[in-house]
Design a protein around this motif. Structure first.
Motif, PDB file in Angstrom:
ATOM      1  N   ALA A  21       0.984  -1.050  -0.158  1.00 43.56           N
ATOM      2  CA  ALA A  21      -0.150   0.096  -0.006  1.00 43.56           C
ATOM      3  C   ALA A  21       0.900   1.254  -0.034  1.00 43.56           C
ATOM      4  CB  ALA A  21      -1.066  -0.264   1.267  1.00 43.56           C
ATOM      5  N   LEU A  22       0.650   2.192  -0.869  1.00 45.49           N
ATOM      6  CA  LEU A  22       1.141   3.325  -0.975  1.00 45.49           C
ATOM      7  C   LEU A  22       0.413   4.653  -1.210  1.00 45.49           C
ATOM      8  CD1 LEU A  22       3.555   2.399  -4.018  1.00 45.49           C
ATOM      9  CD2 LEU A  22       4.337   2.463  -1.606  1.00 45.49           C
ATOM     10  N   ASN A  23       0.651   5.841  -0.865  1.00 46.89           N
ATOM     11  CA  ASN A  23       0.200   6.898  -1.216  1.00 46.89           C
ATOM     12  C   ASN A  23      -0.163   6.655  -2.612  1.00 46.89           C
ATOM     13  OD1 ASN A  23      -0.496   9.688  -2.066  1.00 46.89           O
ATOM     14  ND2 ASN A  23       0.020  10.294  -0.106  1.00 46.89           N
ATOM     15  N   ASN A  24      -1.382   7.160  -3.069  1.00 48.55           N
ATOM     16  CA  ASN A  24      -1.821   6.880  -4.465  1.00 48.55           C
ATOM     17  C   ASN A  24      -1.207   8.096  -5.332  1.00 48.55           C
ATOM     18  OD1 ASN A  24      -2.993   5.453  -6.538  1.00 48.55           O
ATOM     19  ND2 ASN A  24      -4.879   6.873  -6.540  1.00 48.55           N
ATOM     20  N   ARG A  25      -0.251   8.989  -4.897  1.00 47.81           N
ATOM     21  CA  ARG A  25       0.140  10.126  -5.741  1.00 47.81           C
ATOM     22  C   ARG A  25       1.597   9.763  -6.079  1.00 47.81           C
ATOM     23  NH1 ARG A  25      -2.183  15.054  -6.057  1.00 47.81           N
ATOM     24  NH2 ARG A  25      -0.275  15.934  -5.762  1.00 47.81           N
ATOM     25  N   CYS A  26       2.167   9.825  -7.319  1.00 48.18           N
ATOM     26  CA  CYS A  26       3.493   9.734  -7.719  1.00 48.18           C
ATOM     27  C   CYS A  26       4.035  11.042  -7.301  1.00 48.18           C
ATOM     28  CB  CYS A  26       3.397   9.729  -9.315  1.00 48.18           C
ATOM     29  SG  CYS A  26       5.211   9.675  -9.655  1.00 48.18           S
ATOM     30  N   PRO A  27       5.330  10.790  -6.712  1.00 48.47           N
ATOM     31  CA  PRO A  27       6.365  11.971  -6.009  1.00 48.47           C
ATOM     32  C   PRO A  27       6.595  12.825  -7.240  1.00 48.47           C
ATOM     33  CG  PRO A  27       7.598  10.113  -6.143  1.00 48.47           C
ATOM     34  CD  PRO A  27       6.145   9.495  -6.434  1.00 48.47           C
ATOM     35  N   HIS A  28       6.320  12.475  -8.379  1.00 51.90           N
ATOM     36  CA  HIS A  28       6.970  13.415  -9.476  1.00 51.90           C
ATOM     37  C   HIS A  28       5.852  14.483  -9.893  1.00 51.90           C
ATOM     38  CE1 HIS A  28       7.381  13.978 -14.072  1.00 51.90           C
ATOM     39  NE2 HIS A  28       8.273  14.696 -13.541  1.00 51.90           N
ATOM     40  N   LYS A  29       4.820  14.052 -10.346  1.00 51.16           N
ATOM     41  CA  LYS A  29       3.645  15.256 -10.777  1.00 51.16           C
ATOM     42  C   LYS A  29       2.330  14.788  -9.922  1.00 51.16           C
ATOM     43  CE  LYS A  29       6.257  17.556 -13.596  1.00 51.16           C
ATOM     44  NZ  LYS A  29       6.180  19.184 -13.876  1.00 51.16           N
ATOM     45  N   GLY A  30       2.099  13.801  -9.055  1.00 50.72           N
ATOM     46  CA  GLY A  30       0.835  13.451  -8.494  1.00 50.72           C
ATOM     47  C   GLY A  30       0.113  12.569  -9.176  1.00 50.72           C
ATOM     48  N   GLY A  31       0.591  11.966 -10.216  1.00 52.83           N
ATOM     49  CA  GLY A  31      -0.105  11.086 -10.794  1.00 52.83           C
ATOM     50  C   GLY A  31      -0.759   9.661 -10.123  1.00 52.83           C
ATOM     51  N   PRO A  32      -1.961   9.200 -10.567  1.00 55.83           N
ATOM     52  CA  PRO A  32      -2.579   8.276  -9.816  1.00 55.83           C
ATOM     53  C   PRO A  32      -1.774   6.969 -10.048  1.00 55.83           C
ATOM     54  CG  PRO A  32      -3.744   8.531 -11.722  1.00 55.83           C
ATOM     55  CD  PRO A  32      -2.600   9.705 -11.727  1.00 55.83           C
ATOM     56  N   LEU A  33      -1.135   6.442  -9.095  1.00 53.32           N
ATOM     57  CA  LEU A  33      -0.172   5.142  -9.205  1.00 53.32           C
ATOM     58  C   LEU A  33      -1.137   4.042  -9.327  1.00 53.32           C
ATOM     59  CD1 LEU A  33       2.518   5.677  -6.409  1.00 53.32           C
ATOM     60  CD2 LEU A  33       2.701   5.883  -9.096  1.00 53.32           C
ATOM     61  N   SER A  34      -2.222   4.168  -8.730  1.00 47.51           N
ATOM     62  CA  SER A  34      -3.083   2.899  -8.838  1.00 47.51           C
ATOM     63  C   SER A  34      -3.723   2.570 -10.321  1.00 47.51           C
ATOM     64  CB  SER A  34      -4.537   3.033  -8.017  1.00 47.51           C
ATOM     65  OG  SER A  34      -5.197   4.082  -8.534  1.00 47.51           O
ATOM     66  N   GLN A  35      -3.369   3.513 -11.239  1.00 49.65           N
ATOM     67  CA  GLN A  35      -3.537   3.417 -12.669  1.00 49.65           C
ATOM     68  C   GLN A  35      -2.546   2.837 -13.349  1.00 49.65           C
ATOM     69  OE1 GLN A  35      -5.902   6.942 -14.045  1.00 49.65           O
ATOM     70  NE2 GLN A  35      -7.230   6.935 -12.185  1.00 49.65           N
TER      71      GLN A  35
END
Length: 103
Positions: free
Chosen positions: A39-53
């Motif tokens: 489980a991770l925060n769903n926001r990429c550290p780069h530009k906040g992209g939805p990692l779950s997608q």
């Protein structure tokens, strides 16, 4: 901290994810091809992209926006990229997925 039941493991697709909302934070719960769950925060550290997608492979997920590779184990971006997203403790009991969440 307490454990919160999220869902049965079979509701998370193999090589996929499910999103859980905790307060203001979306948490991506990921399942690998060998049935490990992270489980991770769903926001990429780069530009906040939805990692779950993103695409799950091995113990990483590729961000759907710019293909940054994020470790499911520790939330760190793969070099040469830098950055990190928060991780959450996960356990499986009797086929159910639990997250350890702050109150």
């Amino acid at each position: 901290m307490s454990w919160t039941k999220i869902c049965p493991m079979n509701e998370i697709p193999v090589l996929g994810a499910r999103v859980v909302r905790h307060g203001e934070v979306d948490i991506g719960v990921f399942r690998t091809d060998d049935d490990r769950v992270f489980a991770l925060n769903n926001r990429c550290p780069h530009k906040g992209g939805p990692l779950s997608q993103g695409m799950v492979y091995g113990d990483k997920v590729a961000c759907p926006l710019h293909s940054w590779k994020i470790s499911l184990v520790d939330g760190k971006a793969e070099e040469p990229d830098v950055g990190q997203t928060a991780c959450f403790a996960v356990k499986i009991e009797n086929g159910d997925v639990y997250l350890q969440l702050n109150p």
